[in-house]
Write a protein that holds these residues in place. Sequence first.
Motif, short mmCIF file in Angstrom:
data_model
loop_
_atom_site.label_atom_id
_atom_site.label_comp_id
_atom_site.label_asym_id
_atom_site.label_seq_id
_atom_site.Cartn_x
_atom_site.Cartn_y
_atom_site.Cartn_z
N UNK A 33 37.52 -18.04 0.99
CA UNK A 33 38.64 -18.84 0.51
C UNK A 33 39.23 -19.65 1.66
N UNK A 34 39.62 -20.89 1.37
CA UNK A 34 40.30 -21.69 2.39
C UNK A 34 41.67 -21.10 2.71
N UNK A 35 42.32 -20.55 1.69
CA UNK A 35 43.57 -19.81 1.88
C UNK A 35 43.38 -18.47 1.20
N UNK A 36 43.27 -17.42 1.97
CA UNK A 36 42.89 -16.11 1.43
C UNK A 36 44.02 -15.48 0.61
N UNK A 37 43.64 -14.52 -0.23
CA UNK A 37 44.63 -13.75 -0.99
C UNK A 37 45.37 -12.78 -0.09
N UNK A 38 44.63 -12.13 0.77
CA UNK A 38 45.21 -11.10 1.61
C UNK A 38 44.99 -9.72 1.01
N UNK B 33 54.20 -9.50 4.97
CA UNK B 33 53.17 -10.49 5.25
C UNK B 33 52.23 -10.68 4.06
N UNK B 34 51.96 -9.60 3.33
CA UNK B 34 51.10 -9.70 2.16
C UNK B 34 51.74 -10.54 1.06
N UNK B 35 53.06 -10.39 0.87
CA UNK B 35 53.76 -11.18 -0.13
C UNK B 35 53.75 -12.66 0.25
N UNK B 36 53.93 -12.94 1.52
CA UNK B 36 53.89 -14.33 1.99
C UNK B 36 52.51 -14.95 1.74
N UNK B 37 51.46 -14.18 2.03
CA UNK B 37 50.11 -14.70 1.84
C UNK B 37 49.81 -14.95 0.37
N UNK C 113 51.21 -18.38 -0.51
CA UNK C 113 50.37 -19.46 0.01
C UNK C 113 49.08 -19.60 -0.80
N UNK C 114 48.50 -18.47 -1.17
CA UNK C 114 47.24 -18.50 -1.93
C UNK C 114 47.46 -19.10 -3.32
N UNK C 115 48.51 -18.67 -4.00
CA UNK C 115 48.74 -19.16 -5.36
C UNK C 115 49.03 -20.65 -5.38
N UNK C 116 49.84 -21.13 -4.44
CA UNK C 116 50.14 -22.56 -4.38
C UNK C 116 48.87 -23.35 -4.07
N UNK C 117 48.08 -22.87 -3.14
CA UNK C 117 46.85 -23.57 -2.76
C UNK C 117 45.82 -23.55 -3.89
N UNK C 118 45.81 -22.48 -4.67
CA UNK C 118 44.89 -22.40 -5.81
C UNK C 118 45.32 -23.35 -6.92
N UNK C 119 46.61 -23.41 -7.18
CA UNK C 119 47.12 -24.22 -8.29
C UNK C 119 47.11 -25.72 -7.97
N UNK C 120 47.44 -26.08 -6.73
CA UNK C 120 47.60 -27.49 -6.37
C UNK C 120 46.53 -27.99 -5.41
N UNK D 296 65.90 -15.95 5.19
CA UNK D 296 65.24 -16.96 4.37
C UNK D 296 63.78 -17.11 4.80
N UNK D 297 62.97 -17.60 3.86
CA UNK D 297 61.55 -17.78 4.14
C UNK D 297 61.20 -19.25 4.01
N UNK D 298 60.66 -19.82 5.09
CA UNK D 298 60.18 -21.19 5.06
C UNK D 298 58.70 -21.21 4.73
N UNK D 299 58.33 -21.98 3.72
CA UNK D 299 56.94 -22.05 3.26
C UNK D 299 56.41 -23.46 3.50
N UNK D 300 55.34 -23.54 4.26
CA UNK D 300 54.68 -24.82 4.54
C UNK D 300 53.31 -24.82 3.88
N UNK D 301 53.08 -25.80 3.01
CA UNK D 301 51.80 -25.92 2.31
C UNK D 301 51.30 -27.36 2.41
#
Length: 297
Positions: free
Chosen positions: A94-99, A216-220, A223-230, A253-258
């Motif tokens: 995967x380009x962005x893994x599930x974790x 860290x698993x929740x963060x991954x 990232x995986x779900x957004x990358x899979x959907x979009x 707070x959590x900053x998410x970069x996609x």
Amino acid sequence: MNEYVYPIIFGVVVGVATRLFMLKTDYRQYPTYLHGRIIHVALGFIAAGLGAIAIPAIMEEEFTAITFLTLAATQFREVRNMERNTLTQLDGYELVSRGATYIEGIAIAFESRNYIVIFSSLTTTLVYLLVNFWASLIVGVVLIILAMKLMAGGTLKEIVEIEYAELHFEGAGLYVDNIYIMNIGIPEKQEAVLKYGMGFVLKPKTFNARSTIANLGQRQAILHDVSTALGVFRDSGEPSLMPLAKRDLDDGRLGVFVLPQESNKETAIQVIGETPTLENAIRMPTEMNANQKGGVK
């Protein structure tokens, strides 16, 4: 014809129907392959058969037949191992893994669904024998609805507020709002990040939520779900274009970069909100504090 035939058949039907309703495919695309579906439906049929036969076996005082439930539990544990091993192998491509945390959650879910099937078929068979067909039909429908509700699980939108935030650079540092993400020193990569990248800030609603999204698993998983959907604007061997999620250490707070291929803010916020809250990531520090105050050790 034996008096147990129709109750057993109906129990199996309800059990298989329960498994089919819980076997759905969404944007995460798992499972989609036909053979994977066949495996899970077949295991659901076996689980339904075991559950349906249990009550007649008890009524006939064939107590040794109940030992098959123990064997079933062992086999269904292998289902978890099968899912874990399969997804772990696929995750490397995967380009962005599930974790690992996400994968373990999926594996546990597939195992537990077989136990729900056993309970559904066992209960409907029992009601059929003790009351009548119509009562067992009502119970079967209720159990299917409950199974779908229980297996839905929690989502991030229940514990965080999600806001879009502009990406910007301070020197070589990439920031989402005021949350530092990473260093990107190559000007061409900086331009690509500003052109294709999107940033989101997740504000925890409670102190418990702050601890959950820190995992860290929740963060991954986000990232995986957004990358899979979009989609994702990157290829292998490009660490500077890797989606990341970083914490603001001051307020949690959590900053998410996609880097989605489809830059749709509303869809991205919806996908992040629908990301499952992973069981292994849930933390409740306030419960620990409450127990300590109450004298529970």
